[in-house]
Design a protein around this motif. Structure first.
Motif, PDB file in Angstrom:
ATOM      1  N   ALA A  88      12.552  78.396   3.973  1.00  0.00           N
ATOM      2  CA  ALA A  88      12.536  76.954   4.263  1.00  0.00           C
ATOM      3  C   ALA A  88      13.449  76.519   5.455  1.00  0.00           C
ATOM      4  O   ALA A  88      13.198  75.576   5.945  1.00  0.00           O
ATOM      5  CB  ALA A  88      13.161  76.147   2.762  1.00  0.00           C
ATOM      6  N   ARG A  89      14.460  77.228   5.804  1.00  0.00           N
ATOM      7  CA  ARG A  89      15.225  77.198   6.843  1.00  0.00           C
ATOM      8  C   ARG A  89      14.610  77.517   8.306  1.00  0.00           C
ATOM      9  O   ARG A  89      15.428  77.530   9.327  1.00  0.00           O
ATOM     10  CB  ARG A  89      16.458  77.894   6.796  1.00  0.00           C
ATOM     11  N   GLY A  90      13.478  78.162   8.174  1.00  0.00           N
ATOM     12  CA  GLY A  90      12.608  78.650   9.176  1.00  0.00           C
ATOM     13  C   GLY A  90      13.155  79.946   9.764  1.00  0.00           C
ATOM     14  O   GLY A  90      12.773  80.234  10.967  1.00  0.00           O
ATOM     15  N   ILE A  91      13.615  80.970   8.826  1.00  0.00           N
ATOM     16  CA  ILE A  91      13.809  82.272   9.195  1.00  0.00           C
ATOM     17  C   ILE A  91      12.646  83.062   8.916  1.00  0.00           C
ATOM     18  O   ILE A  91      12.171  82.997   8.096  1.00  0.00           O
ATOM     19  CB  ILE A  91      15.174  82.716   8.240  1.00  0.00           C
ATOM     20  N   PRO A  92      12.250  83.808  10.099  1.00  0.00           N
ATOM     21  CA  PRO A  92      10.881  84.245  10.018  1.00  0.00           C
ATOM     22  C   PRO A  92      11.004  85.662   9.081  1.00  0.00           C
ATOM     23  O   PRO A  92      12.065  86.583   9.263  1.00  0.00           O
ATOM     24  CB  PRO A  92      10.413  84.807  11.406  1.00  0.00           C
ATOM     25  N   LEU A  93      10.410  85.839   8.019  1.00  0.00           N
ATOM     26  CA  LEU A  93      10.490  86.739   6.936  1.00  0.00           C
ATOM     27  C   LEU A  93       9.362  87.693   6.632  1.00  0.00           C
ATOM     28  O   LEU A  93       8.246  86.966   6.810  1.00  0.00           O
ATOM     29  CB  LEU A  93      10.815  86.094   5.700  1.00  0.00           C
ATOM     30  N   HIS A  94       9.704  88.768   6.499  1.00  0.00           N
ATOM     31  CA  HIS A  94       8.644  89.575   5.789  1.00  0.00           C
ATOM     32  C   HIS A  94       9.314  90.390   4.709  1.00  0.00           C
ATOM     33  O   HIS A  94      10.524  91.048   4.882  1.00  0.00           O
ATOM     34  CB  HIS A  94       7.999  90.725   6.752  1.00  0.00           C
ATOM     35  N   VAL A  95       8.688  90.545   3.565  1.00  0.00           N
ATOM     36  CA  VAL A  95       9.410  91.373   2.424  1.00  0.00           C
ATOM     37  C   VAL A  95       8.494  92.591   2.145  1.00  0.00           C
ATOM     38  O   VAL A  95       7.495  92.622   1.880  1.00  0.00           O
ATOM     39  CB  VAL A  95       9.216  90.306   1.280  1.00  0.00           C
ATOM     40  N   TRP A  96       9.380  93.727   2.212  1.00  0.00           N
ATOM     41  CA  TRP A  96       8.593  94.887   1.199  1.00  0.00           C
ATOM     42  C   TRP A  96       8.936  94.985  -0.055  1.00  0.00           C
ATOM     43  O   TRP A  96      10.172  94.883  -0.631  1.00  0.00           O
ATOM     44  CB  TRP A  96       9.236  96.080   1.919  1.00  0.00           C
ATOM     45  N   VAL A  97       7.965  94.962  -0.742  1.00  0.00           N
ATOM     46  CA  VAL A  97       8.048  94.899  -2.386  1.00  0.00           C
ATOM     47  C   VAL A  97       8.053  96.175  -2.786  1.00  0.00           C
ATOM     48  O   VAL A  97       6.615  96.750  -3.042  1.00  0.00           O
ATOM     49  CB  VAL A  97       7.115  93.735  -3.031  1.00  0.00           C
ATOM     50  N   ASP A  98       8.870  96.802  -3.658  1.00  0.00           N
ATOM     51  CA  ASP A  98       8.653  97.921  -4.287  1.00  0.00           C
ATOM     52  C   ASP A  98       7.835  97.694  -5.407  1.00  0.00           C
ATOM     53  O   ASP A  98       7.995  96.993  -6.419  1.00  0.00           O
ATOM     54  CB  ASP A  98       9.989  98.460  -4.795  1.00  0.00           C
TER      55      ASP A  98
END
Ligand code: MRU
Length: 386
Positions: free
Chosen positions: A197-207
């Motif tokens: 929501a704060r605009g931080i570009p994210l990618h999540v590795w999900v185990d």
């Protein structure tokens, strides 16, 4: 959180005020089914058989289980008038609820809040009202705590993003410390949603998180809420960390001890080891009800649930819209099913709580009124761990 654009909580008292609605998580991510829980025995089964799961949600569910028990006992013969008999039955019900799963301390914490609230009420009617008010308060507090935790965690990710020049922040998470594990927002996912929501570009590795594959819940939940993610099989975490593809690991916890040792879903410890070997910061999202100051040394003292080996020997999935279970091993194969492990405090970079981000040494003072044990004492405890 949103499912197909509609906001849901994971648990709520039904409109009839005589039952509780939960999402049956055994059916997810293939079907969203609301289940109605009418008795405290049904709530015990829902917790034990993981219709509901995740430490904070287990706590809220147990609290509503106490409310259902109050309603049931008030309908019994003499139940509405004989307070001593009512109290006796209620205490037994609370002990049964408390035993539904052993590792998440939120269960005991919620029951203790209910025990205090119902004991302080004089009449049976007052006890019912107190149990309902306490269960509602536990659910509301959980929502507020997760939101606050998310704000502190987003600051951590903002710093990570700044230090890597503003490129995408890759976070690895294990199990589901998501909205589905709490009443709303999640713990780890609150951090991710707030950062997004704060605009931080994210990618999540999900185990993936065998044997129950809670990663499928995390991935589904993140996708529903617009957070980019990729599923990894459990053994791949070390590889992606070695190749610079992870900026931070954030996991949840079922119980964190006074010395900062963290019980969480089986496999968390191995991720913490790989993170340490690769200088990847390892954070624990810890709402205060998951902190257990009564346990000094997590590794030695936190009870680790062992579940039915059939969960290891089989796997559930969907075929043509129907949920099926298939066998993976030869008939007669023996399996052990440890549901949690303990990550020693020395592998944890920081604990993201609703009150701020702390080190193991600061935890007790930050989350309770008590001063933290001296650092020297903690070193002694850690030496015991090795
Ligand atoms: O066995 P589960 O699915 O209840 O285990 C859940 C976890 O281990 C979570 O990581 C933990 O409860 C934290 S949830 C905010």
């Amino acid at each position: 959180m949103l499912i197909d654009g509609t906001h849901y909580r994971t648990i709520r008292p039904a409109d009839d005020a005589e039952s509780v609605e939960i999402i049956d998580q055994r059916r997810l991510p293939f079907a969203v089914e609301i289940e109605r829980i009418r008795t405290y025995h049904e709530m015990i089964a829902a917790i034990h058989d993981m219709h509901v799961r995740g430490a904070p949600l287990i706590g809220a569910s147990a609290a509503y289980g106490v409310y259902l028990a109050c309603l049931e006992f008030s309908r019994d013969e003499r139940g509405a008038t004989d307070t001593a008999l009512f109290d006796q039955k209620l205490e037994r019900a609370m002990q049964e609820l408390d035993a539904a799963r052993p590792t998440a301390v939120n269960l005991r914490w919620a029951i203790e809040r209910q025990r205090t609230a119902t004991a302080a009420a004089r009449t049976v009617a007052d006890k019912i009202n107190a149990a309902r008010a306490t269960a509602d308060a536990i659910a509301e507090d959980d929502v507020a705590m997760c939101a606050a935790l998310g704000r502190h965690g987003a600051e951590v990710l903002a710093t990570v993003c700044e230090s890597n020049g503003g490129r995408v922040v890759n976070v690895l998470t294990h199990c589901n410390a998501g909205w589905l594990a709490t009443v709303d927002h999640g713990t780890v996912t609150a951090v991710l949603y707030e950062a997004a929501a704060r605009g931080i570009p994210l990618h999540v590795w999900v185990d993936e998180t065998r044997p129950r594959n809670q990663g499928s819940l995390t991935s589904w939940e993140l996708s529903q809420n617009g957070v980019e993610n990729t599923v990894l099989c459990d053994n791949a975490g070390g590889h992606v960390m070695q190749h610079g593809m992870v900026d931070a690991v954030i996991v949840g916890t079922d119980r964190t001890a006074r010395n900062g040792d963290v019980a969480n879903k089986i496999g968390t410890y191995l991720k913490a080891l790989a993170a340490r070997d690769n200088d990847v910061p390892f954070y624990v999202a810890l709402p205060s009800p998951s902190f257990d100051p009564r346990i000094e040394n997590g590794l030695k003292e936190i009870p680790i649930e062992q579940r039915d080996p059939s969960e290891v020997l089989t796997i559930r999935g969907a075929r043509d819209g129907r949920i099926e279970t298939v066998t993976l091993f030869a008939p007669g194969t023996r399996a052990a099913n440890y549901a949690f492990d303990v990550t020693p405090a020395r592998l944890v970079t920081g604990y993201i709580t609703e009150k701020g981000v702390f080190t193991a040494e600061e935890l007790e003072h930050a989350l309770t009124d008590r001063p933290s044990a001296k650092i020297g004492d903690r070193r002694d405890m850690r030496r015991n761990d090795q």
